[in-house]
Design a protein around this motif. Structure first.
Motif, PDB file in Angstrom:
ATOM      1  N   ARG A 119       0.786  -1.131  -0.069  1.00  0.00           N
ATOM      2  CA  ARG A 119      -0.060   0.092   0.027  1.00  0.00           C
ATOM      3  C   ARG A 119       1.000   1.171  -0.018  1.00  0.00           C
ATOM      4  O   ARG A 119       0.474   2.247  -0.470  1.00  0.00           O
ATOM      5  CB  ARG A 119      -0.965   0.031   1.251  1.00  0.00           C
ATOM      6  N   TYR A 120       2.064   1.142   0.620  1.00  0.00           N
ATOM      7  CA  TYR A 120       2.763   2.329   0.788  1.00  0.00           C
ATOM      8  C   TYR A 120       3.234   2.715  -0.706  1.00  0.00           C
ATOM      9  O   TYR A 120       3.354   3.771  -1.401  1.00  0.00           O
ATOM     10  CB  TYR A 120       4.071   2.025   1.450  1.00  0.00           C
ATOM     11  N   LEU A 121       3.907   1.591  -1.519  1.00  0.00           N
ATOM     12  CA  LEU A 121       4.454   2.163  -2.605  1.00  0.00           C
ATOM     13  C   LEU A 121       3.156   2.155  -3.698  1.00  0.00           C
ATOM     14  O   LEU A 121       3.343   2.925  -4.851  1.00  0.00           O
ATOM     15  CB  LEU A 121       5.127   0.647  -3.272  1.00  0.00           C
ATOM     16  N   GLY A 122       2.164   1.435  -3.544  1.00  0.00           N
ATOM     17  CA  GLY A 122       0.889   1.466  -4.348  1.00  0.00           C
ATOM     18  C   GLY A 122       0.410   2.949  -4.421  1.00  0.00           C
ATOM     19  O   GLY A 122       0.080   3.635  -5.408  1.00  0.00           O
ATOM     20  N   ALA A 123       0.432   3.485  -3.176  1.00  0.00           N
ATOM     21  CA  ALA A 123       0.067   5.001  -3.091  1.00  0.00           C
ATOM     22  C   ALA A 123       0.761   6.161  -3.928  1.00  0.00           C
ATOM     23  O   ALA A 123       0.433   6.855  -4.461  1.00  0.00           O
ATOM     24  CB  ALA A 123      -0.145   5.304  -1.704  1.00  0.00           C
TER      25      ALA A 123
END
Length: 267
Positions: A119-123
């Motif tokens: 989720r960190y990289l996806g955001a």
């Protein structure tokens, strides 16, 4: 949590985004304002252009008359301004979460929360999509709005379609930069590799245009498919080549997400 992270990424990018938006808006508007003047002096300009070899002119996207909206846009924006702006945005945004943040230890702070790596990289990837799309849209709108004011008669639908191609071109660069940043955990290395690939493709496209015997090299260059002159003037384009931008971006971002899940954040 993902929405909050996306808003944070967009907030961190506002200075870069606004700065680049002002550049493309001002430049695009200025170029559009000059277009009617160019139309009234078409004959003189074409006589001047005949002084240069056709291969040289083709290398810079001038394969027709500058009075054609598509050739005009490609010459001054599509093949000159946009690649630079897209490269700056793509490299800076794509190398920040896994390159710069990892180098400074800031990624560890974010990942110490319940936020997962995916989720960190996806955001961060989502913010790249949004910002690159916004920049492409502003680039086109600047030309269209000023063009309408000066009576240029630009086709809004085709120009917006060209903006979509420009957006995909930028996304492809961001996908590559993201992947290299995850592998190296170095913003400098990722930026150098991505910029190096872009410059190499630009040179391949020029060589293919100048040397007919090496025309096959053009097929290896993203710039061959990023041209939007035909799309604006005739509504036709190499959709397979353009689709390759989306494929490259998707592969780069997907591999980034997969590799980052197990990546040791110590370079």
């Amino acid at each position: 949590m993902t929405g909050l992270t996306l808003r944070l990424e967009l907030r961190r990018s506002r200075t870069l985004s606004v700065g680049l938006a002002v550049v493309v808006l001002a430049y695009g508007g200025l170029i559009a304002a000059v277009y009617p003047i160019l139309l009234t002096n078409t004959a003189a300009i074409e006589d001047y252009m005949k002084l240069f070899p056709k291969e040289f002119m083709a290398a810079f996207g001038m394969t027709g008359s500058l009075s054609d909206p598509g050739i005009f846009f490609t010459t001054y924006i599509g093949s000159m301004l946009w690649p630079i702006v897209a490269a700056i945005a793509a490299i800076v945004l794509a190398t920040r979460p896994t390159g710069a943040d990892a180098e400074h230890g800031w990624a560890d702070v974010c990942l110490a929360t319940p936020l997962t790596r995916r989720r960190y990289l996806g955001a961060a990837i989502a913010s790249q999509l949004v910002i690159l799309g916004a920049l492409a849209l502003v680039t086109v709108l600047g030309v269209l709005v000023v063009g309408a004011l000066v009576g240029a008669g630009f086709d809004g639908g085709r120009f917006l379609a060209a903006g979509g191609v420009m957006w995909l071109f930028g996304c492809a660069m961001a996908g590559v930069a993201s992947l290299v940043a995850v592998i190296t955990l170095s913003r400098g290395a990722a930026a150098a590799v991505t910029a190096g690939i872009l410059i190499a493709m630009y040179l391949l496209n020029i060589i293919a245009q100048i040397q007919p015997g090496l025309a096959w090299l053009g097929g290896l260059s993203a710039f061959r498919y990023a041209g939007v002159g035909a799309l604006i003037d005739t509504g036709t384009a190499d959709w397979a080549g353009i689709g390759a931008f989306a494929v490259v971006a998707a592969i780069g971002w997907t591999l980034s997400l997969v590799l980052f899940r197990r990546r040791d954040l110590l370079p």
